[in-house]
Write an enzyme that holds these catalytic residues in place. Sequence first.
Site, PDB file in Angstrom:
ATOM      1  N   ALA A  11      36.123  45.481  37.245  1.00  0.00           N
ATOM      2  CA  ALA A  11      35.985  46.935  37.411  1.00  0.00           C
ATOM      3  C   ALA A  11      34.525  47.347  37.367  1.00  0.00           C
ATOM      4  O   ALA A  11      34.167  48.418  36.900  1.00  0.00           O
ATOM      5  CB  ALA A  11      36.764  47.647  36.301  1.00  0.00           C
ATOM      6  N   ALA A  12      33.661  46.446  37.859  1.00  0.00           N
ATOM      7  CA  ALA A  12      32.229  46.721  37.758  1.00  0.00           C
ATOM      8  C   ALA A  12      31.621  47.231  39.055  1.00  0.00           C
ATOM      9  O   ALA A  12      30.455  47.593  39.092  1.00  0.00           O
ATOM     10  CB  ALA A  12      31.503  45.453  37.325  1.00  0.00           C
ATOM     11  N   ARG A  17      32.089  53.158  48.677  1.00  0.00           N
ATOM     12  CA  ARG A  17      32.878  53.806  49.728  1.00  0.00           C
ATOM     13  C   ARG A  17      33.647  55.028  49.238  1.00  0.00           C
ATOM     14  O   ARG A  17      34.192  55.787  50.027  1.00  0.00           O
ATOM     15  CB  ARG A  17      33.839  52.771  50.357  1.00  0.00           C
ATOM     16  CG  ARG A  17      33.118  51.695  51.149  1.00  0.00           C
ATOM     17  CD  ARG A  17      33.999  50.477  51.432  1.00  0.00           C
ATOM     18  NE  ARG A  17      34.063  49.554  50.298  1.00  0.00           N
ATOM     19  CZ  ARG A  17      34.743  48.401  50.295  1.00  0.00           C
ATOM     20  NH1 ARG A  17      35.421  48.032  51.370  1.00  0.00           N
ATOM     21  NH2 ARG A  17      34.753  47.613  49.231  1.00  0.00           N
ATOM     22  N   GLN A  77      28.659  43.352  33.734  1.00  0.00           N
ATOM     23  CA  GLN A  77      28.084  42.637  34.877  1.00  0.00           C
ATOM     24  C   GLN A  77      26.843  43.445  35.259  1.00  0.00           C
ATOM     25  O   GLN A  77      26.966  44.541  35.819  1.00  0.00           O
ATOM     26  CB  GLN A  77      29.093  42.578  36.037  1.00  0.00           C
ATOM     27  CG  GLN A  77      28.594  41.744  37.200  1.00  0.00           C
ATOM     28  CD  GLN A  77      29.402  41.950  38.473  1.00  0.00           C
ATOM     29  OE1 GLN A  77      30.131  42.928  38.607  1.00  0.00           O
ATOM     30  NE2 GLN A  77      29.248  41.035  39.410  1.00  0.00           N
ATOM     31  N   THR A  83      32.695  39.581  43.688  1.00  0.00           N
ATOM     32  CA  THR A  83      33.833  39.359  42.787  1.00  0.00           C
ATOM     33  C   THR A  83      33.763  38.002  42.065  1.00  0.00           C
ATOM     34  O   THR A  83      34.197  37.888  40.921  1.00  0.00           O
ATOM     35  CB  THR A  83      35.163  39.468  43.558  1.00  0.00           C
ATOM     36  OG1 THR A  83      35.085  38.666  44.743  1.00  0.00           O
ATOM     37  CG2 THR A  83      35.457  40.905  43.969  1.00  0.00           C
ATOM     38  N   GLY A 143      40.799  40.526  52.829  1.00  0.00           N
ATOM     39  CA  GLY A 143      40.592  39.114  53.138  1.00  0.00           C
ATOM     40  C   GLY A 143      41.880  38.548  53.713  1.00  0.00           C
ATOM     41  O   GLY A 143      42.973  38.883  53.269  1.00  0.00           O
ATOM     42  N   LYS A 336      51.396  79.675  27.255  1.00  0.00           N
ATOM     43  CA  LYS A 336      50.408  78.711  26.757  1.00  0.00           C
ATOM     44  C   LYS A 336      50.478  78.640  25.248  1.00  0.00           C
ATOM     45  O   LYS A 336      50.519  79.681  24.598  1.00  0.00           O
ATOM     46  CB  LYS A 336      49.003  79.147  27.173  1.00  0.00           C
ATOM     47  CG  LYS A 336      47.933  78.176  26.763  1.00  0.00           C
ATOM     48  CD  LYS A 336      46.636  78.849  26.357  1.00  0.00           C
ATOM     49  CE  LYS A 336      46.638  79.259  24.896  1.00  0.00           C
ATOM     50  NZ  LYS A 336      45.342  79.657  24.370  1.00  0.00           N
ATOM     51  N   TYR A 351      52.639  87.193  30.244  1.00  0.00           N
ATOM     52  CA  TYR A 351      51.784  86.162  29.669  1.00  0.00           C
ATOM     53  C   TYR A 351      52.044  86.056  28.175  1.00  0.00           C
ATOM     54  O   TYR A 351      51.874  87.027  27.434  1.00  0.00           O
ATOM     55  CB  TYR A 351      50.295  86.471  29.900  1.00  0.00           C
ATOM     56  CG  TYR A 351      49.413  85.495  29.156  1.00  0.00           C
ATOM     57  CD1 TYR A 351      49.454  84.139  29.457  1.00  0.00           C
ATOM     58  CD2 TYR A 351      48.568  85.915  28.128  1.00  0.00           C
ATOM     59  CE1 TYR A 351      48.683  83.218  28.753  1.00  0.00           C
ATOM     60  CE2 TYR A 351      47.794  85.001  27.419  1.00  0.00           C
ATOM     61  CZ  TYR A 351      47.858  83.651  27.741  1.00  0.00           C
ATOM     62  OH  TYR A 351      47.107  82.746  27.041  1.00  0.00           O
TER      63      TYR A 351
HETATM   64  C1  UD1 Z   1      38.509  42.190  47.748  1.00  0.00           C
HETATM   65  C2  UD1 Z   1      38.713  40.749  48.219  1.00  0.00           C
HETATM   66  C3  UD1 Z   1      39.590  40.749  49.454  1.00  0.00           C
HETATM   67  C4  UD1 Z   1      40.913  41.415  49.136  1.00  0.00           C
HETATM   68  C5  UD1 Z   1      40.706  42.811  48.564  1.00  0.00           C
HETATM   69  C6  UD1 Z   1      42.022  43.344  48.008  1.00  0.00           C
HETATM   70  C7  UD1 Z   1      36.740  39.415  47.616  1.00  0.00           C
HETATM   71  C8  UD1 Z   1      35.473  38.817  48.082  1.00  0.00           C
HETATM   72  N1  UD1 Z   1      37.423  40.144  48.512  1.00  0.00           N
HETATM   73  O1  UD1 Z   1      37.778  42.886  48.746  1.00  0.00           O
HETATM   74  O2  UD1 Z   1      39.833  39.413  49.884  1.00  0.00           O
HETATM   75  O3  UD1 Z   1      41.728  41.483  50.294  1.00  0.00           O
HETATM   76  O4  UD1 Z   1      39.773  42.794  47.475  1.00  0.00           O
HETATM   77  O5  UD1 Z   1      41.927  44.663  47.597  1.00  0.00           O
HETATM   78  O6  UD1 Z   1      37.105  39.204  46.470  1.00  0.00           O
HETATM   79  N2  UD1 Z   1      33.847  44.154  41.549  1.00  0.00           N
HETATM   80  C9  UD1 Z   1      33.076  43.877  40.451  1.00  0.00           C
HETATM   81  N3  UD1 Z   1      31.836  43.364  40.634  1.00  0.00           N
HETATM   82  C10 UD1 Z   1      31.321  43.088  41.856  1.00  0.00           C
HETATM   83  C11 UD1 Z   1      32.118  43.379  42.999  1.00  0.00           C
HETATM   84  C12 UD1 Z   1      33.383  43.908  42.803  1.00  0.00           C
HETATM   85  O7  UD1 Z   1      33.499  44.073  39.318  1.00  0.00           O
HETATM   86  O8  UD1 Z   1      30.181  42.612  41.925  1.00  0.00           O
HETATM   87  C13 UD1 Z   1      35.200  44.717  41.348  1.00  0.00           C
HETATM   88  C14 UD1 Z   1      35.383  46.102  41.940  1.00  0.00           C
HETATM   89  O9  UD1 Z   1      35.139  47.107  40.960  1.00  0.00           O
HETATM   90  C15 UD1 Z   1      36.851  46.104  42.352  1.00  0.00           C
HETATM   91  C16 UD1 Z   1      37.154  44.656  42.617  1.00  0.00           C
HETATM   92  O10 UD1 Z   1      36.138  43.903  42.010  1.00  0.00           O
HETATM   93  O11 UD1 Z   1      37.699  46.582  41.337  1.00  0.00           O
HETATM   94  C17 UD1 Z   1      37.221  44.337  44.113  1.00  0.00           C
HETATM   95  O12 UD1 Z   1      35.973  44.617  44.698  1.00  0.00           O
HETATM   96  P1  UD1 Z   1      35.860  45.317  46.120  1.00  0.00           P
HETATM   97  O13 UD1 Z   1      34.417  45.464  46.438  1.00  0.00           O
HETATM   98  O14 UD1 Z   1      36.702  46.526  46.173  1.00  0.00           O
HETATM   99  O15 UD1 Z   1      36.482  44.173  47.050  1.00  0.00           O
HETATM  100  P2  UD1 Z   1      37.128  44.354  48.493  1.00  0.00           P
HETATM  101  O16 UD1 Z   1      36.053  44.530  49.488  1.00  0.00           O
HETATM  102  O17 UD1 Z   1      38.191  45.362  48.462  1.00  0.00           O
HETATM  103 CA    CA Z   2      38.852  46.842  46.882  1.00  0.00          CA
END
Ligand code: UD1
Ligand code: CA
Length: 451
Positions: A11-12, A17, A77, A83, A143, A336, A351
């Site tokens: 969740a980092a 987007r 992180q 990821t 992916g 309320k 009210y």
């Molecule tokens: C990722 C997957 C993709 C998959 C999709 C599903 C990878 C490379 N890609 O893409 O194959 O289909 O999720 O939803 O894993 N995060 C971190 N640190 C980072 C980057 C991301 O903690 O450096 C966390 C984000 O907060 C998020 C999660 O990892 O909760 C996924 O990252 P995100 O950038 O959304 O990956 P996708 O492009 O959606």
């Molecule tokens: Ca995602």
Amino acid sequence: MTRTCLAVILAAGESTRMNSSMSKVLHPVGGRPMIAHVVESLVDAGISSVALVVGRDADQVTSAAKRGDIEISAFLQTERLGTGHAVLAAKEAIAKGYDDILVVFGDTPLITAAPLMVARKALAEGTDVVVIGFQTADPSGYGRLIVENGELQAIREQKDASEEEKRITYCNGGLMAINGKKALDLLGKIGNANVKGEYYLTDIVEIVRASGGTAIAVEAPEAELMGCNNRAELALIEAVWQKRRRHELMVSGVSMIAPETVFLAFDTEIGQDVMIEPNVVFGPGVTVESGAVIHAFSHLEGAHVSAGATVGPYARLRPGANLGRDSKVGNFCEVKKAQIGAGAKVNHLTYIGDAFVGEKTNIGAGTITCNYDGVNKHVTRIGANAFIGSNSSLVAPVSVGDGALVASGSVVTEDVPADAVAFGRARQEIKPGRAKILRERYQAEKAARKK
Ligand code: UD1
Ligand code: CA
């Protein structure tokens, strides 16, 4: 299952987007942060060790994920390098040695316990890496899972995929189970030689295979694996969540005439034989007991509705509204922080705030409890079997005793004893014939102006 398990929640991310001033995992689904939904599914799956990888808005994300029944340790992180890099932020926790490592994403809030258990079962049966996949009509952004002979060969990110690979509709849901004995070794081998220059967790599939290990994909419903990268996806996720929760409630005995127009919160509790009419919104913290009716266009938040009570149409129950058995809060009324006694009626354009209304009391149309003096809030106490005439203002702090009657149009500033009548308005005067005189005078004035 006797195997030990650590879940690592990622969740980092920067949430680029989302174009938001806060991390996407804090955005609400069903009235609570996305991340809290993910944690709940882990708890449902019986997992009690959780490592949370945080970056942006670390403190808020950590507190949104925390709950009383499990321990969550947060890992920062510091740089967002992908990821694969993110999972290693929790290296210290992984190194403690678990049988199973589950990686879940904070931006995938619709996940339930079922696929997590399926993935762990596959690990128990000897697979090294299990990826949860889903089939979708619109795979863009995900992916792609490349499966041959029942084995997962690789996961190809959208940006690195060939035209042919882009046509694959079997996608990575972002959930992965990894053999805990091999996890650190495999994760350590992930590189960043790809279009985005990121460390992709998904590369672990090819890495494990190259080392003689096994990888498979197991399919789960798309509705559990939708990821949230932007607000359009957030709205789709909310819609799926609402549909799922409405269905659960209807199956449990709640009637909804037009379920697609009823909006629920994560903790909405509704008893059997409750009827919910169209266009009703439940904010967090609402409980409705059996047999109550929520008429159309009502908005409830932080409120309790007892058995047999009716609300609306067009009522607003705000936090602290507590409706007794068989009571009524009708059209265009706002309540309320107030207790409405059993069988009491608050029917029209009223009210009631910071107040107690006794059993079977009738509150006339347009009654206002004037609870605020511009600085402080004050309490109004109305006893049982009282009658408040229409268009009265009860200027708090004030009390109206049991069985008392307030004449309509009163401004009540002093306490009214039990069984007393309070008049808080000028007495009516009658001037015989006066209307005719006035009318003739006005007509003469109008005629004079026209000349
Ligand atoms: C990722 C997957 C993709 C998959 C999709 C599903 C990878 C490379 N890609 O893409 O194959 O289909 O999720 O939803 O894993 N995060 C971190 N640190 C980072 C980057 C991301 O903690 O450096 C966390 C984000 O907060 C998020 C999660 O990892 O909760 C996924 O990252 P995100 O950038 O959304 O990956 P996708 O492009 O959606
Ligand atoms: Ca995602």
